[in-house]
Scaffold this motif. Structure first.
Motif, PDB file in Angstrom:
ATOM      1  N   LEU A 111     -10.919  12.301  -4.690  1.00  0.00           N
ATOM      2  CA  LEU A 111      -9.559  12.964  -4.057  1.00  0.00           C
ATOM      3  C   LEU A 111      -9.638  13.958  -3.312  1.00  0.00           C
ATOM      4  CD1 LEU A 111      -8.082  13.218  -8.227  1.00  0.00           C
ATOM      5  CD2 LEU A 111      -7.151  12.194  -6.405  1.00  0.00           C
ATOM      6  N   ALA A 112     -11.064  15.023  -3.512  1.00  0.00           N
ATOM      7  CA  ALA A 112     -10.563  15.988  -2.549  1.00  0.00           C
ATOM      8  C   ALA A 112     -10.742  15.291  -1.114  1.00  0.00           C
ATOM      9  CB  ALA A 112     -11.762  16.383  -3.297  1.00  0.00           C
ATOM     10  N   ASP A 116      -7.761  16.537   1.432  1.00  0.00           N
ATOM     11  CA  ASP A 116      -8.082  16.943   3.001  1.00  0.00           C
ATOM     12  C   ASP A 116      -6.955  15.703   4.081  1.00  0.00           C
ATOM     13  OD1 ASP A 116      -9.483  18.994   2.036  1.00  0.00           O
ATOM     14  OD2 ASP A 116     -11.483  17.676   2.574  1.00  0.00           O
ATOM     15  N   ASP A 117      -6.908  14.770   3.836  1.00  0.00           N
ATOM     16  CA  ASP A 117      -6.266  14.054   4.513  1.00  0.00           C
ATOM     17  C   ASP A 117      -4.791  14.171   4.457  1.00  0.00           C
ATOM     18  OD1 ASP A 117      -8.730  12.773   5.336  1.00  0.00           O
ATOM     19  OD2 ASP A 117      -8.466  11.070   4.075  1.00  0.00           O
ATOM     20  N   LEU A 118      -4.602  15.031   3.460  1.00  0.00           N
ATOM     21  CA  LEU A 118      -2.795  14.970   3.382  1.00  0.00           C
ATOM     22  C   LEU A 118      -2.443  15.950   3.935  1.00  0.00           C
ATOM     23  CD1 LEU A 118      -2.054  13.848  -0.140  1.00  0.00           C
ATOM     24  CD2 LEU A 118      -1.403  12.839   1.230  1.00  0.00           C
ATOM     25  N   GLY A 129      -5.403   4.422   1.006  1.00  0.00           N
ATOM     26  CA  GLY A 129      -5.691   3.206   2.265  1.00  0.00           C
ATOM     27  C   GLY A 129      -7.460   3.751   2.709  1.00  0.00           C
ATOM     28  N   GLY A 130      -7.622   4.236   2.972  1.00  0.00           N
ATOM     29  CA  GLY A 130      -9.518   4.700   3.380  1.00  0.00           C
ATOM     30  C   GLY A 130      -9.959   5.061   2.798  1.00  0.00           C
ATOM     31  N   PRO A 132     -10.713   1.528   0.293  1.00  0.00           N
ATOM     32  CA  PRO A 132     -11.268   0.356  -0.392  1.00  0.00           C
ATOM     33  C   PRO A 132     -11.681  -0.286  -1.584  1.00  0.00           C
ATOM     34  CG  PRO A 132     -12.765   0.507   1.384  1.00  0.00           C
ATOM     35  CD  PRO A 132     -12.001   2.229   1.941  1.00  0.00           C
ATOM     36  N   SER A 133     -12.518   1.121  -1.970  1.00  0.00           N
ATOM     37  CA  SER A 133     -13.223   0.809  -3.115  1.00  0.00           C
ATOM     38  C   SER A 133     -11.825   1.431  -4.160  1.00  0.00           C
ATOM     39  CB  SER A 133     -14.743   1.280  -2.992  1.00  0.00           C
ATOM     40  OG  SER A 133     -14.448   3.257  -2.767  1.00  0.00           O
ATOM     41  N   TRP A 134     -11.276   1.805  -3.990  1.00  0.00           N
ATOM     42  CA  TRP A 134     -10.328   2.447  -4.996  1.00  0.00           C
ATOM     43  C   TRP A 134      -9.418   1.601  -5.261  1.00  0.00           C
ATOM     44  CZ3 TRP A 134     -10.811   5.757  -8.519  1.00  0.00           C
ATOM     45  CH2 TRP A 134     -12.157   7.045  -8.763  1.00  0.00           C
ATOM     46  N   PHE A 135      -8.244   1.164  -3.873  1.00  0.00           N
ATOM     47  CA  PHE A 135      -7.068   0.681  -4.198  1.00  0.00           C
ATOM     48  C   PHE A 135      -6.988  -0.141  -2.435  1.00  0.00           C
ATOM     49  CE2 PHE A 135      -7.148   5.178  -4.010  1.00  0.00           C
ATOM     50  CZ  PHE A 135      -6.659   5.908  -4.988  1.00  0.00           C
ATOM     51  N   ASP A 136      -6.625  -1.452  -3.194  1.00  0.00           N
ATOM     52  CA  ASP A 136      -6.228  -2.329  -2.331  1.00  0.00           C
ATOM     53  C   ASP A 136      -5.154  -2.240  -1.423  1.00  0.00           C
ATOM     54  OD1 ASP A 136      -3.782  -2.979  -4.374  1.00  0.00           O
ATOM     55  OD2 ASP A 136      -4.947  -4.687  -4.628  1.00  0.00           O
ATOM     56  N   ASP A 137      -4.273  -3.235  -0.428  1.00  0.00           N
ATOM     57  CA  ASP A 137      -3.895  -3.273   0.210  1.00  0.00           C
ATOM     58  C   ASP A 137      -2.401  -3.471  -0.063  1.00  0.00           C
ATOM     59  OD1 ASP A 137      -5.317  -3.651   2.452  1.00  0.00           O
ATOM     60  OD2 ASP A 137      -5.605  -5.006   2.586  1.00  0.00           O
ATOM     61  N   ALA A 138      -2.182  -4.473  -1.484  1.00  0.00           N
ATOM     62  CA  ALA A 138      -0.920  -3.622  -2.061  1.00  0.00           C
ATOM     63  C   ALA A 138      -0.425  -2.795  -2.690  1.00  0.00           C
ATOM     64  CB  ALA A 138      -1.111  -5.261  -3.140  1.00  0.00           C
ATOM     65  N   GLU A 139      -1.740  -1.399  -3.203  1.00  0.00           N
ATOM     66  CA  GLU A 139      -1.157  -0.299  -3.682  1.00  0.00           C
ATOM     67  C   GLU A 139      -0.633   0.541  -2.309  1.00  0.00           C
ATOM     68  OE1 GLU A 139      -4.168  -0.786  -7.313  1.00  0.00           O
ATOM     69  OE2 GLU A 139      -4.931   0.181  -5.484  1.00  0.00           O
ATOM     70  N   THR A 140      -1.445   0.137  -1.148  1.00  0.00           N
ATOM     71  CA  THR A 140      -1.228   1.158   0.003  1.00  0.00           C
ATOM     72  C   THR A 140       0.662   0.638   0.124  1.00  0.00           C
ATOM     73  OG1 THR A 140      -2.171  -0.639   1.326  1.00  0.00           O
ATOM     74  CG2 THR A 140      -3.062   1.582   0.565  1.00  0.00           C
ATOM     75  N   ALA A 141       1.136  -0.531   0.687  1.00  0.00           N
ATOM     76  CA  ALA A 141       2.019  -1.234   0.971  1.00  0.00           C
ATOM     77  C   ALA A 141       3.118  -0.636   0.106  1.00  0.00           C
ATOM     78  CB  ALA A 141       2.359  -2.780   1.324  1.00  0.00           C
ATOM     79  N   MET A 142       2.523  -0.890  -1.581  1.00  0.00           N
ATOM     80  CA  MET A 142       3.740   0.266  -2.638  1.00  0.00           C
ATOM     81  C   MET A 142       4.082   1.441  -1.797  1.00  0.00           C
ATOM     82  SD  MET A 142       3.010  -1.929  -6.047  1.00  0.00           S
ATOM     83  CE  MET A 142       4.188  -1.349  -6.336  1.00  0.00           C
TER      84      MET A 142
END
Length: 412
Positions: A111-112, A116-118, A129-130, A132-142
């Motif tokens: 989250l830190a 920083d990216d935000l 999306g940066g 990938p061990s947390w969020f997959d493509d479907a989540e980032t697309a949503m």
């Protein structure tokens, strides 16, 4: 670099185009007046020391396993984020507050970095999306669709509910199989121990006395020795199964081979029904948040992993290409192993009436209910069956031990 095959005003064209993702390349080609028929990444030679081949495949599998293990943590994370956004807290402040709330160290570190990216100008979808061990493509697309539609809090709430139910059927099935598996393992261990340690001593006494060993005792000892001899081979098979799967994935990626078709029909119907339910519910959520149908099919296909569900992923990828060529959604889902005729008829009705996402959601919930009933029935039948088999196995071993004792008593 991506190699494409597309239809232009002058006919069929082929070429190459650079881009970070497939959706980016498709958008660029579509803006140039091309209708893409086929798009695949060019095979690139790995630089010395760069992770490629087996390492890349193992890394992707590791990321998939980490995402699966972090499902409940992501559900709580999305729920807290949606609550704060609905209360009017700015996005960057909400992410920072959740990260500093005393969670686990990996969650706080992730989250830190997202915060920083935000602050650097990235969107929430790109920032998450940066990882990938947390969020997959479907989540980032949503998330990307929710940002574009201005309805990000409700999309995040949907993701929280999705992870809250994710793995429910698989956990239920694992719980139903855990007790019979433990009982069966203990029973096999007892049979092996008695048939290789206790019975040979009794048989040796009879042999020294010049008496014939009972046939049942000899048979049980032979079975126990066979089971004991098979243990090392089983360990070797499990040890080599991972490298063999990696080698198959490399060959499939190099020669364009699809997943093997034989494992899926041999798997129990409850496993296929649970996988189809997750896919249908995921498609409904993606469509409801504003993700186009073709993109929804493409981003959901990689989430259907494993030896069994990989055929479902191939079906979703094929459906995306067919929908892009102009076929209907119902006709594109043509694999009867996952989507029977009744389901496709309902999807066709929903597509014609403009309620495709609600029909997909109802089908997904129906499949989930059916899978729950099958799991409950399996658990109700499997537990007494395993106990009965254990009782029979131990009884046979005990009888094989009693017969030499009876013969010794007759001798005395």
């Amino acid at each position: 670099m991506w190699r494409y095959r597309a239809v232009a005003s002058g006919g069929l064209v082929r070429g190459e185009h650079a881009g970070e993702t497939a959706s980016e390349v498709r958008s660029a080609l579509h803006a140039a007046g091309l209708r893409v028929l086929d798009l695949r990444p060019l095979a690139r030679r790995a630089l010395p020391g760069s992770p490629a081949g087996p390492l890349a495949i193992l890394r992707r599998q590791g990321e998939r396993q980490l995402r699966a293990r972090r499902g409940m943590r992501k559900s709580e994370l999305f729920d807290a984020l949606a609550t704060m956004l609905e209360a009017g807290v700015p996005l960057v402040e909400a992410v920072g507050s959740i990260g500093s709330s005393g969670g686990s160290r990996p969650t706080s570190a992730m989250l830190a970095q997202v915060g920083d990216d935000l602050r650097g100008g990235s969107s929430l979808a790109d920032a998450m999306g940066g990882h990938p061990s947390w969020f997959d493509d479907a989540e980032t697309a949503m998330l990307r669709a929710g940002q574009q539609s201005g309805d990000l809090p409700s999309v995040i709430r949907t993701l929280s509910e999705r992870h809250g139910r994710a793995g429910e059927l698989s956990s239920r099935l694992a719980s139903a199989l855990a007790y019979p598996a433990i009982v069966a393992a203990v029973g096999v261990g007892v049979v092996i121990f008695l048939s290789t340690k206790t019975l040979p001593e009794l048989a040796a006494v009879l042999t020294e006395a010049g008496q014939e060993v009972p046939a049942l005792t000899a048979s049980v000892m032979a079975i126990g020795r066979g089971l004991l001899a098979a243990v090392p081979w089983l360990v070797l098979a499990l040890a080599f199964s991972g490298p063999l799967l990696v080698a198959w994935a490399m060959l499939a990626g190099k020669f364009g081979l699809g997943p093997p078709r034989w494992p899926a029909p041999l798997t129990p119907g409850v496993v296929r029904r649970a996988a189809a339910a997750e896919a249908l519910l995921g498609l409904a959520e993606l469509l409801r948040t504003g993700v186009p149908a073709v993109e929804a099919l493409r981003v959901l296909a990689p989430t259907a992993g494993g030896l069994v569900a990989s055929r479902l992923g191939a079906c979703l990828r094929s459906a995306a290409s067919r929908v892009e060529r102009g076929e209907s959604f119902a006709d594109a889902l043509d694999d009867p192993l996952w989507f029977p005729d009744e389901a496709r008829r309902l999807v066709r009705v929903g597509e014609q009436s403009g309620e495709l996402e609600s029909v997909l959601a109802r089908l997904g919930h129906r499949y989930q209910r059916s899978a729950r009933r099958l799991i409950d029935r399996l658990a109700a039948l499997l537990e007494p069956a395993v106990i009965l088999m254990l009782a029979v196995g131990v009884g046979v071993v005990v009888m094989a031990a009693v017969l030499p004792l009876v013969r010794l008593q007759e001798m005395l």
